[in-house]
Design an enzyme around this catalytic site. Structure first.
Site, PDB file in Angstrom:
ATOM      1  N   LYS A 172       0.832  -1.220   0.000  1.00 38.60           N
ATOM      2  CA  LYS A 172       0.000   0.000   0.000  1.00 38.60           C
ATOM      3  C   LYS A 172       0.858   1.258   0.000  1.00 38.60           C
ATOM      4  CE  LYS A 172      -0.003  -1.858   3.988  1.00 38.60           C
ATOM      5  NZ  LYS A 172      -0.453  -2.732   4.994  1.00 38.60           N
ATOM      6  N   VAL A 193      -5.171  -3.081   0.260  1.00 37.04           N
ATOM      7  CA  VAL A 193      -6.171  -2.405   1.098  1.00 37.04           C
ATOM      8  C   VAL A 193      -7.131  -3.435   1.681  1.00 37.04           C
ATOM      9  CG1 VAL A 193      -8.003  -0.659   1.182  1.00 37.04           C
ATOM     10  CG2 VAL A 193      -6.071  -0.349  -0.372  1.00 37.04           C
ATOM     11  N   GLY A 225      -6.729  -6.184   3.374  1.00 40.06           N
ATOM     12  CA  GLY A 225      -6.343  -7.602   3.369  1.00 40.06           C
ATOM     13  C   GLY A 225      -7.191  -8.490   2.491  1.00 40.06           C
ATOM     14  N   ILE A 267     -10.377  -8.668   2.079  1.00 38.93           N
ATOM     15  CA  ILE A 267     -11.689  -8.190   1.604  1.00 38.93           C
ATOM     16  C   ILE A 267     -11.604  -7.809   0.124  1.00 38.93           C
ATOM     17  CG2 ILE A 267     -13.542  -6.524   1.981  1.00 38.93           C
ATOM     18  CD1 ILE A 267     -12.433  -6.087   4.816  1.00 38.93           C
ATOM     19  N   ASP A 327      -0.729   4.428   7.839  1.00 41.52           N
ATOM     20  CA  ASP A 327      -1.131   3.214   7.106  1.00 41.52           C
ATOM     21  C   ASP A 327      -2.532   3.402   6.516  1.00 41.52           C
ATOM     22  OD1 ASP A 327      -0.908   0.054   6.769  1.00 41.52           O
ATOM     23  OD2 ASP A 327      -2.874   0.480   7.646  1.00 41.52           O
ATOM     24  N   LYS A 341      -4.017   3.734   2.400  1.00 35.91           N
ATOM     25  CA  LYS A 341      -5.175   2.984   1.891  1.00 35.91           C
ATOM     26  C   LYS A 341      -6.268   3.943   1.399  1.00 35.91           C
ATOM     27  CE  LYS A 341      -4.096  -0.849   4.944  1.00 35.91           C
ATOM     28  NZ  LYS A 341      -4.281  -1.380   6.305  1.00 35.91           N
TER      29      LYS A 341
HETATM   30  P1  NAP Z   1       7.410  -9.134   6.461  1.00 41.95           P
HETATM   31  O1  NAP Z   1       6.840 -10.213   7.305  1.00 41.95           O
HETATM   32  O2  NAP Z   1       8.271  -8.098   7.109  1.00 41.95           O
HETATM   33  O3  NAP Z   1       8.252  -9.832   5.287  1.00 41.95           O
HETATM   34  C1  NAP Z   1       9.063  -9.098   4.402  1.00 41.95           C
HETATM   35  C2  NAP Z   1       9.885 -10.086   3.585  1.00 41.95           C
HETATM   36  O4  NAP Z   1      10.689  -9.352   2.659  1.00 41.95           O
HETATM   37  C3  NAP Z   1      10.854 -10.944   4.413  1.00 41.95           C
HETATM   38  O5  NAP Z   1      10.851 -12.252   3.938  1.00 41.95           O
HETATM   39  C4  NAP Z   1      12.208 -10.277   4.169  1.00 41.95           C
HETATM   40  O6  NAP Z   1      13.300 -11.188   4.242  1.00 41.95           O
HETATM   41  C5  NAP Z   1      12.044  -9.808   2.747  1.00 41.95           C
HETATM   42  N1  NAP Z   1      12.932  -8.720   2.407  1.00 41.95           N
HETATM   43  C6  NAP Z   1      13.146  -7.563   3.078  1.00 41.95           C
HETATM   44  N2  NAP Z   1      14.046  -6.806   2.410  1.00 41.95           N
HETATM   45  C7  NAP Z   1      14.408  -7.501   1.309  1.00 41.95           C
HETATM   46  C8  NAP Z   1      15.293  -7.267   0.235  1.00 41.95           C
HETATM   47  N3  NAP Z   1      15.995  -6.132   0.162  1.00 41.95           N
HETATM   48  N4  NAP Z   1      15.408  -8.214  -0.744  1.00 41.95           N
HETATM   49  C9  NAP Z   1      14.701  -9.352  -0.679  1.00 41.95           C
HETATM   50  N5  NAP Z   1      13.829  -9.637   0.321  1.00 41.95           N
HETATM   51  C10 NAP Z   1      13.694  -8.723   1.294  1.00 41.95           C
HETATM   52  O7  NAP Z   1       6.266  -8.335   5.694  1.00 41.95           O
HETATM   53  P2  NAP Z   1       4.741  -8.809   5.443  1.00 41.95           P
HETATM   54  O8  NAP Z   1       3.962  -8.551   6.676  1.00 41.95           O
HETATM   55  O9  NAP Z   1       4.723 -10.170   4.839  1.00 41.95           O
HETATM   56  O10 NAP Z   1       4.266  -7.710   4.387  1.00 41.95           O
HETATM   57  C11 NAP Z   1       4.582  -7.802   3.014  1.00 41.95           C
HETATM   58  C12 NAP Z   1       3.745  -6.796   2.233  1.00 41.95           C
HETATM   59  O11 NAP Z   1       2.371  -7.097   2.422  1.00 41.95           O
HETATM   60  C13 NAP Z   1       3.913  -5.341   2.691  1.00 41.95           C
HETATM   61  O12 NAP Z   1       3.821  -4.480   1.590  1.00 41.95           O
HETATM   62  C14 NAP Z   1       2.729  -5.127   3.609  1.00 41.95           C
HETATM   63  O13 NAP Z   1       2.332  -3.776   3.688  1.00 41.95           O
HETATM   64  C15 NAP Z   1       1.692  -5.955   2.898  1.00 41.95           C
HETATM   65  N6  NAP Z   1       0.600  -6.398   3.748  1.00 41.95           N
HETATM   66  C16 NAP Z   1       0.862  -7.105   4.863  1.00 41.95           C
HETATM   67  C17 NAP Z   1      -0.201  -7.529   5.655  1.00 41.95           C
HETATM   68  C18 NAP Z   1       0.033  -8.334   6.916  1.00 41.95           C
HETATM   69  O14 NAP Z   1      -0.928  -8.661   7.604  1.00 41.95           O
HETATM   70  N7  NAP Z   1       1.267  -8.712   7.242  1.00 41.95           N
HETATM   71  C19 NAP Z   1      -1.518  -7.188   5.307  1.00 41.95           C
HETATM   72  C20 NAP Z   1      -1.759  -6.479   4.119  1.00 41.95           C
HETATM   73  C21 NAP Z   1      -0.682  -6.081   3.346  1.00 41.95           C
HETATM   74  P3  NAP Z   1      13.688 -11.909   5.631  1.00 41.95           P
HETATM   75  O15 NAP Z   1      12.569 -12.888   5.880  1.00 41.95           O
HETATM   76  O16 NAP Z   1      14.987 -12.573   5.375  1.00 41.95           O
HETATM   77  O17 NAP Z   1      13.736 -10.821   6.656  1.00 41.95           O
END
Ligand code: NAP
Length: 435
Positions: free
Chosen positions: A111, A138, A140, A142, A207, A211
């Site tokens: 986002k 936006v 999740g 939904i 955040d 959105k």
């Molecule tokens: P996360 O748990 O922090 O995971 C990020 C991943 O990216 C990790 O595997 C990390 O590697 C990897 N990474 C970080 N820097 C990197 C780089 N330079 N090169 C390659 N890989 C790299 O994040 P997340 O919660 O899954 O969120 C991911 C996306 O989804 C974000 O844009 C977030 O806004 C969106 N989102 C998340 C949720 C939620 O509930 N979590 C909901 C809606 C949207 P390592 O594992 O080695 O650290």
């Protein structure tokens, strides 16, 4: 664009394998047969880029797929689709732009990136015949963006009002149900995994603002960035505010509000009092809900899990199947149209209702000059409630719809009055009058 051979596998570069990416990888493996049937052929993971490839990942993910070089993986000739689940602006922006520039379609949940650089990304997708899908960015799980972009393409959306940040909804819900203050409610959210160790982006409203920008852009066919969004978080909300709201039949929610108004669109994120009978008032814990008002469709409500690895992965996989179908058909999905080019009006022009709580001297003749201040600025009072506390009293005023600038002038006048010891709290009131 060249159509892919019927039934041939499509290869995916998965960038990021954290909360969301690991669930996408797991479900791609576990549901491979069903996904292949729906996408017209297998979806295979070509590789997974992470920051620390040496770390063990969830079971079912082949360690040999891991790499620390996201750019090299996304550029491999056997990669058809890039799924960006790293988050943040860089290196995500460079990776997504490079993928689109090379004609590869992109699915992302980012986002922050869409709300800051959406126009440039869409331009790159369009110029190179690639798809850019971001349903997970936006609310999740939904299915909201596709509804705005496709299902409501024949209608005129007037207003989008939503709870789009689960962390702040959990905190405010906790404050409302057990009467706790902001600090303890935040600590509880952190202990239960609903809030990050650094909760700034959530509690300051950033955040939700990202959105809101994405929602307003799709709803009103206009470019909106997070910098255009008036943003106020929930750190100033007190247990007293929640108790006063409750006494008046209201609940306090952090809302993303996007509406058509005279002269353009109003896009804002701030805490607001909502009547307890409003559908959004019944959204508890970390759930998200978005209320859409369109001219022909009327009122629509979208509700569900707004975050979490698995729910968010559901939206990512839905996009992946759509992109795969488009690739096999040699076509692109519908692009969001920004033809309307409506200006985003300044917050000072916004029209809403207000709740004002004043600490005043409890003596005769205080109410008249207070009421006169509102009248002088053209802010009409709907209800007044006074509660004595010895020499002081709390005076609560709820207004009819007024302009933000007029209310701000009124508050400045009140703060300068002798009889007013303090302006304790000013909150906007949403939900139609009489609801
Ligand atoms: P996360 O748990 O922090 O995971 C990020 C991943 O990216 C990790 O595997 C990390 O590697 C990897 N990474 C970080 N820097 C990197 C780089 N330079 N090169 C390659 N890989 C790299 O994040 P997340 O919660 O899954 O969120 C991911 C996306 O989804 C974000 O844009 C977030 O806004 C969106 N989102 C998340 C949720 C939620 O509930 N979590 C909901 C809606 C949207 P390592 O594992 O080695 O650290």
């Amino acid at each position: 664009m060249r159509a892919r051979e019927a039934g041939a596998p499509l290869r995916i570069a998965l960038l990021g394998c954290g909360a969301v990416g690991s669930q996408v990888a797991r479900l791609l493996g576990e549901q491979a047969a069903d996904l292949a049937a729906r996408a017209g052929g297998p979806l295979e993971i070509a590789g997974i880029a992470v920051r620390r490839p040496e770390l063990a990942r969830i079971s079912g993910v082949d360690g040999a797929l891991l790499t620390g070089d996201a750019a090299a993986l996304a550029a491999r000739p056997d990669v058809d689709i890039v799924v960006e689940l790293i988050g943040g602006i860089e290196p995500a922006r460079s990776l997504v732009l490079a993928a689109l520039d090379s004609g590869r379609s992109v699915v992302t949940a980012n986002k922050a990136l869409l709300a800051s650089d959406g126009a440039a990304l869409h331009k790159a997708a369009s110029a190179n015949g690639a798809d850019l899908y971001y349903e997970a960015a936006v609310a999740g799980a939904i299915p909201l963006l596709r509804a705005l972009r496709e299902s409501l393409a024949g209608d005129t959306v007037r207003r989008v009002l939503g709870i789009v940040n689960g962390t702040t909804n959990f905190i405010l819900d906790q404050m409302d149900s057990v009467g706790s203050d902001f600090g303890p409610a935040l600590t509880q959210a952190q202990q239960l995994g609903y809030a990050e160790a650094d909760p700034t982006a959530d509690v300051q409203g950033h955040d939700a603002a990202a959105k809101a920008a994405i929602l307003a852009g799709l709803a009103f066919h206009t470019e909106v960035t997070s910098a255009d969004v008036f943003t106020e978080g929930i750190t100033g909300i007190t247990a007293d505010d929640i108790a006063s709201a409750r006494a008046l039949g209201f609940v306090i929610k952090l809302l993303a509000i996007c509406e058509r108004c005279d002269g353009g669109v109003s896009v804002r994120v701030h805490p607001a009092m909502l009547p307890r009978v409003h559908p959004l008032a019944a959204v508890h814990e970390a759930y998200n809900a978005v209320f859409v008002e369109a001219e022909a469709a009327g009122r629509l409500m979208f509700y569900g899990a707004g975050a979490g690895g698995q729910p968010t992965a559901s939206a990512v996989l839905g996009d992946l199947v759509a992109v795969a179908r488009n690739l096999r058909a040699g076509m692109r999905g519908p692009e969001p149209a920004t033809y309307a080019e409506l200006p985003v009006v300044p917050m000072a022009e916004a029209l809403t209702r207000y709740y004002v709580s004043l600490d005043v001297a409890d003596r005769p003749g205080v109410l008249a000059p207070v009421a006169e201040s509102f009248a002088r600025r053209g802010v009409s009072i709907k209800a007044v409630h006074q509660e004595g506390r010895g020499e002081d009293a709390t005076l609560i005023i709820v207004t009819h719809t007024a302009r933000e600038s007029a209310l701000a002038d009124t508050i400045a006048d009140l703060a300068a009055m002798d009889a007013v010891r303090a302006v304790d709290s000013v909150l906007r009131v949403e939900g139609e009058e009489g609801e």
